[in-house]
Write an enzyme that holds these catalytic residues in place. Structure first.
Site, short mmCIF file in Angstrom:
data_model
loop_
_atom_site.label_atom_id
_atom_site.label_comp_id
_atom_site.label_asym_id
_atom_site.label_seq_id
_atom_site.Cartn_x
_atom_site.Cartn_y
_atom_site.Cartn_z
N TYR A 28 0.87 -1.18 0.00
CA TYR A 28 0.00 0.00 0.00
C TYR A 28 0.91 1.23 0.00
O TYR A 28 1.06 1.92 1.01
CB TYR A 28 -0.90 -0.04 1.24
CG TYR A 28 -2.05 0.95 1.28
CD1 TYR A 28 -2.29 1.87 0.25
CD2 TYR A 28 -2.93 0.96 2.35
CE1 TYR A 28 -3.35 2.75 0.30
CE2 TYR A 28 -4.00 1.85 2.42
CZ TYR A 28 -4.21 2.74 1.39
OH TYR A 28 -5.27 3.62 1.45
N LYS B 162 -1.64 -8.39 -1.86
CA LYS B 162 -2.76 -7.46 -1.94
C LYS B 162 -2.13 -6.11 -2.23
O LYS B 162 -1.40 -5.56 -1.39
CB LYS B 162 -3.50 -7.44 -0.61
CG LYS B 162 -4.41 -6.24 -0.43
CD LYS B 162 -5.39 -6.45 0.70
CE LYS B 162 -4.87 -6.06 2.05
NZ LYS B 162 -5.56 -4.89 2.62
C1 ELE Z 1 -7.94 -0.34 1.52
C2 ELE Z 1 -8.82 0.85 1.43
C3 ELE Z 1 -8.45 1.55 0.18
C4 ELE Z 1 -8.60 -1.60 1.82
C5 ELE Z 1 -7.50 -2.74 3.80
C6 ELE Z 1 -7.63 -2.59 2.33
O1 ELE Z 1 -8.28 -2.15 4.52
O2 ELE Z 1 -6.60 -3.46 4.24
O3 ELE Z 1 -10.86 3.45 -1.85
O4 ELE Z 1 -8.72 2.50 -2.60
O5 ELE Z 1 -8.71 4.43 -1.04
O6 ELE Z 1 -6.83 0.00 2.21
O7 ELE Z 1 -10.17 0.52 1.49
O8 ELE Z 1 -9.51 2.28 -0.27
P1 ELE Z 1 -9.42 3.21 -1.53
O9 ELE Z 1 -6.94 -3.21 1.55
#
Ligand code: ELE
Length: 281
Positions: free
Chosen positions: A130, A153
């Site tokens: 991430y 992921k």
């Molecule tokens: C994401 C967010 C990303 C989900 C987790 C996830 O919670 O571990 O809409 O792409 O900013 O971090 O939900 O959301 P967006 O993998």
């Protein structure tokens, strides 16, 4: 086309993990077609949990299902390793970790971090990438160098970046809500969606439409999901998820943890009202 939900961590009003609420939530999601539960992710406020709390979340979840990915990462590798060892005694899909974040460290340290986890784990080891949150991008080239990662992921708006992991032949999921449909339609193993906490039905409909070749309907539902997520982002995405689980799934998942503060009464009411308008169930 697997649907993976990174579940919220339900706290009591005095800040303890409410394990009964975890089990209720997991049971409901599985009933609604979710395939895999990801614990201690971003939506689960993973970086704000102690090792003991991460273990509690895992224990409560695995009581209901063995379809679990257990996020064990932290800036304290010895705590991470304890959780890896703990998981060795259990039957689950994988342990996962984000890279050590915050500190500016050379790539070799990150490679070693994952190799160390692999050497301790009898379970599959997944990467949680991430980059916009951790400041570190563990890309497909690094995964190749690490050599023992069997799933990823990738929470990343750059879909081409995610696809490159798939070329390595490992389990690959994109974790952006706005790319849920794309993830399911394009040969990845599935999607990881935080919005799946409150709208598993929408993800399921997207999957059903794709299976039936109805791309138009899948796109329509993807945009409903995007509108809901954008709405949550206006008030505080992670706090809002707690509200919307209650609104749409009909049970409470407790409170978030400060400084992911609960929404004010006013914001909560407005959020729920607007969300109902977007998703006319
Ligand atoms: C994401 C967010 C990303 C989900 C987790 C996830 O919670 O571990 O809409 O792409 O900013 O971090 O939900 O959301 P967006 O993998």
């Amino acid at each position: 086309m697997e649907i993976v939900v990174p579940i919220v961590t339900p706290f009591t009003s005095d800040g303890k993990i409410d394990e009964t609420k975890v089990r209720t939530h997991v049971e409901n999601l599985l009933k609604k077609g979710v395939d895999i539960i990801f614990v201690n992710g971003t939506t689960g406020l993973g970086p704000a949990l102690s090792a003991e709390e991460k273990r509690k979340m895992f224990d409560a979840t695995i009581e209901v299902t063995d379809k679990v990915i257990f996020q064990v990462g932290s800036l304290n590798l010895s705590e991470t390793m304890e959780l890896v060892s703990y998981a060795n005694k259990k039957d689950l899909i994988a342990v996962a970790s984000y890279p050590p974040y915050y500190f500016s460290i050379p790539k070799e340290f990150i490679v070693k971090y994952f190799k160390d986890i692999c050497s301790k784990s009898s379970n599959a080891v997944y990467l949680y990438n991430y980059p916009s949150a951790t400041g570190k991008d563990v890309d497909a080239d690094m995964v190749k160098e690490i050599g023992c990662i069997s799933g990823v992921k990738d929470t990343n708006p750059d879909f081409a970046h995610t696809l490159r992991y798939k070329e390595l032949g490992i389990k690959t999921y994109n974790g952006s809500d706005s790319l849920a449909m794309t993830s399911m339609a394009s040969g990845l193993d599935g999607t990881v969606s935080g919005a799946g906490n409150y709208a598993p039905e929408i993800l399921n409909q997207i999957r059903e439409s794709l299976r039936n070749g109805d791309v138009g309907s899948a796109i329509k539902n993807q945009f409903v999901l995007i509108d809901l997520v954008n709405l949550t982002k206006r008030v505080g995405q992670f706090s809002a998820i707690y509200e919307l689980v209650e609104e749409f799934q009909g049970y409470s998942v407790g409170y978030p943890r400060d400084p992911i503060y609960p929404l004010s009464k006013d914001n909560s009411e407005k959020l729920r009202e607007e969300a109902r308008k977007i998703w006319k169930k």
